[in-house]
Design a protein around this motif. Structure first.
Motif, short mmCIF file in Angstrom:
data_model
loop_
_atom_site.label_atom_id
_atom_site.label_comp_id
_atom_site.label_asym_id
_atom_site.label_seq_id
_atom_site.Cartn_x
_atom_site.Cartn_y
_atom_site.Cartn_z
N ALA A 223 -11.08 -9.29 -11.12
CA ALA A 223 -11.31 -8.82 -9.75
C ALA A 223 -10.12 -7.98 -9.29
CB ALA A 223 -11.52 -10.02 -8.81
N ALA A 226 -10.27 -4.66 -10.98
CA ALA A 226 -11.34 -3.81 -10.43
C ALA A 226 -10.85 -3.11 -9.15
CB ALA A 226 -12.57 -4.67 -10.13
N VAL A 227 -10.09 -3.84 -8.33
CA VAL A 227 -9.57 -3.22 -7.10
C VAL A 227 -8.61 -2.10 -7.46
CG1 VAL A 227 -8.20 -3.63 -5.01
CG2 VAL A 227 -9.92 -5.30 -5.71
N THR A 231 -12.55 -0.23 -7.11
CA THR A 231 -13.67 -0.98 -6.50
C THR A 231 -13.28 -1.42 -5.09
OG1 THR A 231 -14.30 -1.79 -8.68
CG2 THR A 231 -15.15 -3.02 -6.80
N ALA A 236 -15.13 -6.74 -4.73
CA ALA A 236 -14.46 -7.46 -5.83
C ALA A 236 -14.18 -8.92 -5.46
CB ALA A 236 -13.16 -6.75 -6.19
#
Ligand code: SF4
Length: 279
Positions: A223, A226-227, A231, A236
């Motif tokens: 997560a 992804a940020v 994202t 996320a």
């Protein structure tokens, strides 16, 4: 390059498991969103834990229940109560719990550790956590370690709670490696009811709990990555609304929490003043 280990405590892992958004507010967003006011039940738990730690710090011949009023007064955290009357009533109740509890303890028996930090590294995690107490007790094949966790909530706990607690399992896994002695038994000591909920782990059940903790760590790493890769952080780290939102420190900053009915900071200790519910 080898992957960096995920540095974590039980509460960090638990925050993500409960609600990824709460994890993000606590550990990722900087500055973190403002928290709500302090909770009286956290003050109560901290006061009782510290009083017990300080009770064990006394010489054995002074470890009686008569030492407790001074110890509890010295560690009492005042935040979150409705008023002084409620605070005094909760103090008296906490003192009763402590007096009954230390009556069950052998003052000559020193635990192996009190509020002891244990740490261990795996292929994924750099875990550390502070166990309330680690006992060394005789077993059929020599001394064995026991993880003891104090609980002060109103509701009693059972063996399923002890078995399912990832925090207790990780403490046991780490303690076994730190002290090089078997540590399979975990116990929840519920002070309001004077009950003990226990579970005896096997190497397999500890490995399963560790595997779940590593899976959670991998999800968090993914997560966060992804940020970094663009994202939307809200995507996320999604919200996971539920009854816990009413007790969440970030309720006022969270779009999902805004719908949850607000709890007064003293709501949980108000229930502590009712007789303990063994269920
Ligand atoms: S209010 Fe609820 S959904 Fe929002 S962060 Fe807290 S626990 Fe998660």
């Amino acid at each position: 390059m080898p992957e960096r280990l995920f540095v974590c405590t039980p509460s960090k892992l638990g925050a993500y498991t409960d609600c990824p958004r709460r994890y993000r507010y606590s550990y990722v967003d900087r500055p973190a969103p403002p928290k709500g006011p302090p909770w009286a039940h956290n003050s109560l738990g901290a006061s009782v834990h510290t009083a017990l730690r300080n009770w064990y710090a006394l010489p054995a011949d002074r470890r009686g229940s008569d030492a407790l009023p001074t110890l509890l007064k010295g560690t009492w955290v005042r935040e979150g109560y409705r008023d002084e009357e409620q605070e005094r009533a909760v103090f008296r109740r906490a003192l009763e719990w402590l007096e009954s509890y230390v009556d069950t303890l052998d003052p000559d028996q020193d635990p192996l550790g009190v509020e002891r930090v244990v740490a261990v590294k795996t292929a994924v995690l750099a875990f550390n956590g502070r166990a309330d107490r680690i006992d060394s007790r005789p077993g059929p094949d020599g001394p064995q370690l026991v993880i003891v966790d104090y609980k002060t909530g109103r509701t009693g706990l059972d063996a399923d709670d002890a078995r399912g607690s990832q925090a207790l399992a990780l403490y046991a896994y780490a303690a076994e490696r730190v002290f090089r002695q078997p540590c399979r038994r975990v116990e929840l000591h519920h002070l309001p009811s004077g009950t003990v909920a226990a579970h005896d782990h096997t190497p397999e059940s500890l490995a399963r709990q560790l595997g779940r903790a590593e899976d959670t760590a991998r999800d968090i790493i993914a997560a966060e990555r992804a940020v970094t890769d663009g994202t939307d952080p809200d995507e996320a780290f999604p919200v996971s609304p539920g009854v816990r939102c009413g007790w969440c420190d970030y309720r006022r900053s969270c779009p999902a929490g805004a719908d949850a009915p607000a709890k007064e900071p003293w709501a949980a200790v108000e229930r502590a003043l009712l007789p303990a519910d063994p269920e």
